[in-house]
Design an enzyme around this catalytic site. Structure first.
Site, short mmCIF file in Angstrom:
data_model
loop_
_atom_site.label_atom_id
_atom_site.label_comp_id
_atom_site.label_asym_id
_atom_site.label_seq_id
_atom_site.Cartn_x
_atom_site.Cartn_y
_atom_site.Cartn_z
N SER A 166 0.82 -1.20 0.00
CA SER A 166 0.00 0.00 0.00
C SER A 166 0.87 1.27 0.00
O SER A 166 1.59 1.51 -0.96
CB SER A 166 -0.94 -0.03 1.21
OG SER A 166 -1.93 0.96 1.12
N ASP A 340 -9.64 -5.45 -4.21
CA ASP A 340 -9.07 -4.33 -3.45
C ASP A 340 -9.91 -3.07 -3.65
O ASP A 340 -10.07 -2.59 -4.77
CB ASP A 340 -7.63 -4.08 -3.92
CG ASP A 340 -6.85 -3.19 -2.97
OD1 ASP A 340 -7.45 -2.33 -2.31
OD2 ASP A 340 -5.62 -3.36 -2.91
N HIS A 369 -7.28 -5.77 -0.28
CA HIS A 369 -6.15 -4.95 0.16
C HIS A 369 -5.40 -5.62 1.31
O HIS A 369 -4.17 -5.58 1.37
CB HIS A 369 -6.66 -3.57 0.60
CG HIS A 369 -5.61 -2.52 0.61
ND1 HIS A 369 -5.05 -2.01 -0.54
CD2 HIS A 369 -4.98 -1.88 1.64
CE1 HIS A 369 -4.14 -1.09 -0.24
NE2 HIS A 369 -4.08 -1.00 1.08
#
Length: 393
Positions: A166, A340, A369
């Site tokens: 991320s 995600d 995610h």
């Protein structure tokens, strides 16, 4: 009105109860104890950045010699810490790499619970400590950690391999776009998992609406908050305990903010994850992400017209030049998830297009995610091992 005033009372005592009786014991374990539980050792190291921040760095050690494979650097995402990477018990990626002979280092970015130190600023007393966004992490933290790893392992002649999740992925891409030459002879490969860059297609609708609301941004701009989300064992414990008693609640939360299909995740590992998340960051870092979501572009921090002119020479903040990374011979890999909600497929495709020929591997998994940290299926790490074998030096 009275019920809202009294609400913190049951939350507090519920958190205390949950912390004692409901939460997986591994959630409360330190990084060192989690390593020990899977038959690995660990070391704590401290790294000082060029601008004075002192970061805590964990090294995962195996009982065997780690001289066979070069070092690997893991970097966590927004509001997170190194604990995120070891939430999935024996399936945790750093553990798998360490058991396969890799020299594994797991970083903690400035401002998180494990890296709230500075040469001369006190995070509890000096607001100046919190005057950073994730571009500063990219500019200073990544360089300091890479240089430290290069000087403090058995592979001094080797480059470092980077694995980010991320915001951790955004950090290395920003770092390369800003100072490509520095990394040229120090980085062997950059692997971006669930890369958060441009967030124009973000699927977390509630978050998107909040970030696009002008009134919210006016409040944000007037806010005098510096630190965000200091970890709290009681309230984190209350959430974890509630989610254990009512799993659909955790699934609903993930389906709203992280992962369109929560069933791909190990809920027990998610509980371990949430006990330490959020782990602390600066208000400025979160403000930067809200600006990126609002504008739908991967832009630098927006100070407002007047200061933008002073800092950038333009009234609006420029975009990060990911296209420039193509000039490098440093290979980039993008690993994304089709469920995600934050690093959406469309935005990942945009990122891949910017990277051009420097992109040596891209794959979309049946992940959300959080799946890279808490997934039932962690087969992505074996793709990473193939990449490390091919590109690590």
């Amino acid at each position: 009105m009275l019920k809202w005033l009294l609400l913190p009372i049951p939350v507090y005592f519920g958190g205390v109860y949950a912390g004692k009786y409901l939460i997986d014991e591994q959630a409360k374990m330190s990084f060192t104890k989690r390593c020990k539980l899977v038959g690995l050792g660990s070391e704590k190291h401290f790294v000082t950045t060029e601008d004075g921040y002192i970061l805590q760095l964990f090294r995962v050690t195996s009982g065997e010699s780690q001289s066979e494979c070069p070092p690997v650097y893991f970097q966590h995402g927004s509001q997170s810490s190194a604990m995120d990477w070891v939430a999935n018990k024996e399936k945790s990626s750093p553990f798998i790499l360490a058991k396969n002979g890799y020299d594994v280092w797991v970083a903690n970015a400035r401002g998180c619970a494990y890296s709230q130190f500075h040469k001369y600023l006190d995070p509890n007393e000096d607001p100046e400590y919190w005057d950073f966004c994730f571009e500063d992490m990219a500019k200073y933290d990544t360089k300091a950690v890479i240089e430290y790893i290069r000087k403090n392992n058995d592979h001094k002649s080797h480059k470092v391999s980077y694995i980010g999740h991320s915001q951790g992925s955004a950090m290395i891409l920003i770092a390369l776009s800003e100072d490509l030459k520095w990394y040229q002879d120090k980085l062997s490969i950059a692997i971006a998992c669930a890369p958060a860059t441009r967030m124009d297609a973000i699927k977390a609708k509630t978050l998107k609406k909040v970030c696009e609301n002008e009134s919210v941004h006016k409040l944000i701009n007037k806010a005098t908050i510096h630190q965000m989300h200091r970890p709290n064992a009681v309230f984190n414990g209350a959430w974890c305990g509630l989610s254990k008693l009512c799993p659909p609640l955790m699934k609903k939360s993930m389906k709203k903010f992280n992962d369109a299909d929560p069933t791909v995740n190990n809920l027990n590992s998610c509980q371990i994850f949430w006990y330490h998340h959020p782990s602390g960051t600066s208000f400025k870092a979160l403000k930067h992400w809200s600006q990126i979501i609002k504008h739908g572009e991967f832009i630098k921090f927006d100070y407002g017209k007047e200061k933008n002119l002073e800092v950038y020479g333009t009234e609006t903040p420029p975009m990060y030049d990911l296209v420039g990374i193509q000039k490098s011979k440093i290979p980039i890999a993008i690993l994304s998830g089709k469920h995600d909600l934050l690093a959406a497929t469309e935005d990942c495709e945009w990122t891949k297009a910017q990277l051009g020929e420097s992109l040596v591997f891209d794959k979309e998994y049946d992940y959300g995610h959080m799946t890279f940290l808490c997934g039932k299926d962690n087969s992505y790490i074996y793709d990473i091992m193939k990449l490390l074998k091919e590109y690590s030096q």
